[in-house]
Design an enzyme around this catalytic site. Structure first.
Site, PDB file in Angstrom:
ATOM      1  N   SER A  31       0.847  -1.195   0.000  1.00 32.90           N
ATOM      2  CA  SER A  31       0.000   0.000   0.000  1.00 32.90           C
ATOM      3  C   SER A  31       0.880   1.242   0.000  1.00 32.90           C
ATOM      4  CB  SER A  31      -0.904   0.014   1.233  1.00 32.90           C
ATOM      5  OG  SER A  31      -1.570   1.255   1.360  1.00 32.90           O
ATOM      6  N   TYR A  55      -2.350  -0.170  10.603  1.00 34.44           N
ATOM      7  CA  TYR A  55      -2.347  -0.548   9.192  1.00 34.44           C
ATOM      8  C   TYR A  55      -1.066  -0.088   8.507  1.00 34.44           C
ATOM      9  CZ  TYR A  55      -3.827  -0.667   4.277  1.00 34.44           C
ATOM     10  OH  TYR A  55      -3.910  -0.897   2.933  1.00 34.44           O
TER      11      TYR A  55
END
Length: 699
Positions: free
Chosen positions: A576, A589
């Protein structure tokens, strides 16, 4: 054991369906119906024909046209365009050009000159066999029961005993123009016969209507089937059993260890795909006393032989000892011995104009107590090769029980395998796709990015194992991709990437289904959003378990198989933008994604000496089709940025430098790049697919 009645073929002709069809469509109906039962003929084997009156497009006159299955077709699945169409008068005129058996191959070059209506479907070598039988409808099939008779030492006498004068017999002759003339001569001399058994080959039957021809073919096969069943009822198959099968789980465990090792040996020229078969008929054969002696004789029917090579390799596994470690240690020597034997066979039999030596590795591997493994250039071919060897097993069972089984003579076998006409057919094969022969495992395979990546790989010829924790989504995704690409190339496995045993089992399943692994796309994911002071330890650990530990576990098991194969490989982490650029209220995250990226760098270092490349694709804001945007994450991110669900995608698009939305297909394209040869010299890299985010620049 099946009763005799259960072994007989069902007559599937339906007058309600066939009624009113023109002759060409009746031929197709007959062909598809015959081919729907693999006991009638194997995939791609056999052929059917009809002589039909058609209007000549030039003269407007009625002419007789031969409709016959074209080269490379399958009677069970073909359509009307699978038939070649040729003028019968021109086919008959070829007899005046025939210079004798030593020149029969040149007759194939004349077949295009006989084409009716410029039909582009190439005529097969069997065309003269159908043309010169003086009956309207002709079937040629490779039923196991018939070949069991044809491959027996005294096949002529057995044919006479079973059929009397109804079915004749012809000695072995390679398919071609001369055999077509033999069939014509037999028919003219035996006008009352319904067909003929070809030694070591198969069956020809004929009639004056499509229905009568179908009925004849089914009946003749059933007569042979019933005779064999009665004769062999009390005879132990293959001399009786000397081994006991492992339980199903044990068989698959052994196969999972063997297949990557074999795959590494046989993929020197191109990546090969494996298929595992542990059906009852296979196990009966591999566990038997006579298995090794029969296997050494090779197959008989030319179609069997072309798919399975002259003989299989018998792996030295003992199910009573479960000596898999010793087998793996001795496997290299077994493979080398097989290659040397095959090369010696080539050198003994080759002619001055023979094609060069082909891949000397075995196609079929027989493992006592476990089953059969086949390897080929793609999954469909590997599966079909296994099916052909099952046909050969059935033939050997029948022939060895009622007589003495005879394989095709070595020189005849070679002359078919290295037939110049077959070589020309191989040379006409289309160029393989970029990922042909590759096996990919995609975790998070039921999500938007996972399914898009799987679709991209499948479109380039790869086989794909989908792994996901959601059974309903996994089943649905597999169904969609199977419908698009076929059952052979798509499989699925339930897998929790945080469960060590589940991960190991999923990689083992991938090996059993396809032979090993070449590409891992580690894509399983979750997303969470919370201020750090509201981030619980459970939430923190969940992110780390899935996005860091999970990626480690899947990579570790993949590394093990790739090292056994010794063929290199490609591992792609779908990370990501957040692994490089921090975001507010997403510490768990972002940290897990950063860990994932650094793990990839470490693996790139460790894998490089084995040719294992490890790279990262960094998406950003892939909302459409993504599972992680279906839950709280969407609400949480919308709240963080002060917008609603509808406005979030627009906000992300406008935030990007290129002002474009990022879609699952965009990430799939990046994953394809890292799997393909175009990136063969890239490892340890990060490819951002985020429409531009300056904070995520890697340099």
């Amino acid at each position: 054991m099946k009763s005799i009645e259960n072994q007989l073929l069902e007559n599937r002709w339906d007058d309600a369906v066939a009624g009113g069809m023109p002759e060409s469509e009746l031929l197709l109906y007959r062909s598809n119906t015959l081919g729907s039962d693999k006991r009638v003929t194997n995939y791609g084997g056999g052929n059917t024909s009809a002589k039909v009156m058609e209007t000549d497009p030039l003269s407007g006159k009625e002419v007789e046209v031969l409709w016959v299955k074209g080269s490379g077709g399958d009677i069970g699945s073909m359509k009307l365009d699978g038939f070649s169409t040729l003028y019968m008068d021109k086919l008959n005129a070829l007899k005046g050009l025939y210079r004798g058996v030593e020149f029969e191959d040149e007759m194939v070059g004349y077949l295009p000159h006989c084409t009716f209506k410029l039909n582009p479907r190439a005529a097969s070598i069997d065309t003269p066999l159908h043309a010169y039988v003086p009956r309207k409808h002709v079937d040629h099939v490779h039923a196991d029961a018939i070949i069991a008779i044809a491959a027996s030492k005294n096949s002529k006498e057995l044919t006479q005993e079973i059929f009397g004068d109804r079915i004749g017999w012809l000695p072995w002759k390679r398919p071609g123009y001369e055999l077509g003339l033999w069939l014509e001569k037999f028919c003219l001399e035996n006008p009352g016969a319904d067909g003929v058994v070809l030694e070591s080959h198969g069956l020809f039957t004929w009639a004056d209507t499509a229905k009568d021809c179908y009925y004849c073919t089914i009946d003749v096969i059933n007569v042979a089937t019933k005779w064999l069943a009665e004769k062999t009822a009390d005879v132990p198959a293959f001399g009786g059993a000397v081994h006991e099968s492992l339980a199903r789980e044990g068989r698959r465990t052994v196969a999972a260890r063997l297949m990557p090792a074999i795959r590494g040996f046989v993929s020197g020229n191109q990546h090969m795909i494996g298929h595992f078969n542990d059906s009852a008929s296979v196990l009966e054969f591999v566990n038997s006393k006579d298995m090794e002696a029969l296997a050494a004789l090779g197959t008989s029917c030319p179609d069997h032989f072309l798919r399975t090579k002259i003989r299989p390799l018998v792996v030295g596994f003992d199910p009573a000892l479960n000596n898999i470690d010793a087998v793996l240690e001795g496997l290299p020597a077994q493979v080398v011995t097989y290659r040397e034997d095959y090369t010696a066979y080539y050198n003994r039999c080759k002619h001055d104009n023979s094609p060069a030596l082909r891949d000397p590795n075995a196609v079929v591997y027989l493992i006592p107590g476990v089953g059969m493994i086949t390897f080929a250039k793609d999954k469909g071919t590997a599966r079909i090769s296994g099916e052909f060897y099952v046909n050969a097993i059935n033939v050997m069972r029948g022939a060895s029980a009622v007589s003495e089984y005879c394989g095709l003579p070595e020189q005849e076998a070679f002359d078919i395998e290295y037939w110049l006409l077959e070589e020309a057919k191989l040379q006409r094969m289309p160029k393989p796709k970029s990922l042909a022969g590759r096996v990919a495992l995609v975790t998070g395979g039921a999500g938007g990015i996972g399914s898009a990546t799987a679709e991209r790989y499948l479109s380039e010829g790869a086989c794909v194992m989908l792994a996901d924790i959601n059974p309903d989504s996994l089943t649905a995704t597999e169904g969609v991709l199977t419908q698009q690409f076929g059952e052979d190339v798509v499989c699925s496995v339930l897998m929790d990437v945080t469960d060590e045993n589940a991960v190991a089992q999923a990689l083992a399943e991938t090996s059993v289904e396809f032979g090993g692994i070449d590409i891992l796309v580690s894509n399983a994911g979750i997303a969470s959003s919370a201020p750090v002071e509201e981030t619980s330890l459970d939430l923190w650990n969940k992110n780390m378990d899935i996005l860091s530990t999970g990626y480690f576990l899947v990579s570790r098991e993949t590394f093990k198989i790739m090292r056994v194969q010794d063929m290199g490989g490609s591992i792609v982490f779908v990370a990501s933008k957040n692994g490089l650029a921090a975001s507010p209220n997403a510490s768990a995250y972002c940290t897990a994604k950063a860990s994932e990226i650094h793990l990839a760098r470490c693996l790139a270092l460790e894998g490089s000496e084995a040719g294992i490349r490890v790279n990262v694709v960094n998406p950003d804001a892939v909302l459409r089709g993504s599972k992680i945007w279906e839950g709280d994450w969407l609400d949480q991110r919308a709240s963080t940025y002060g917008t609603d669900k509808e406005g979030l995608e627009e906000m992300y698009r406008n935030r990007s430098m290129l002002k474009r939305s990022v879609l699952p297909e965009d990430i799939a394209e990046a994953c394809y790049f890292f799997a393909a040869e175009a990136s063969a010299k890239s490892t340890g890299n990060i490819l951002n697919v985020d429409a531009g985010n300056v904070q995520a620049f890697t340099r």
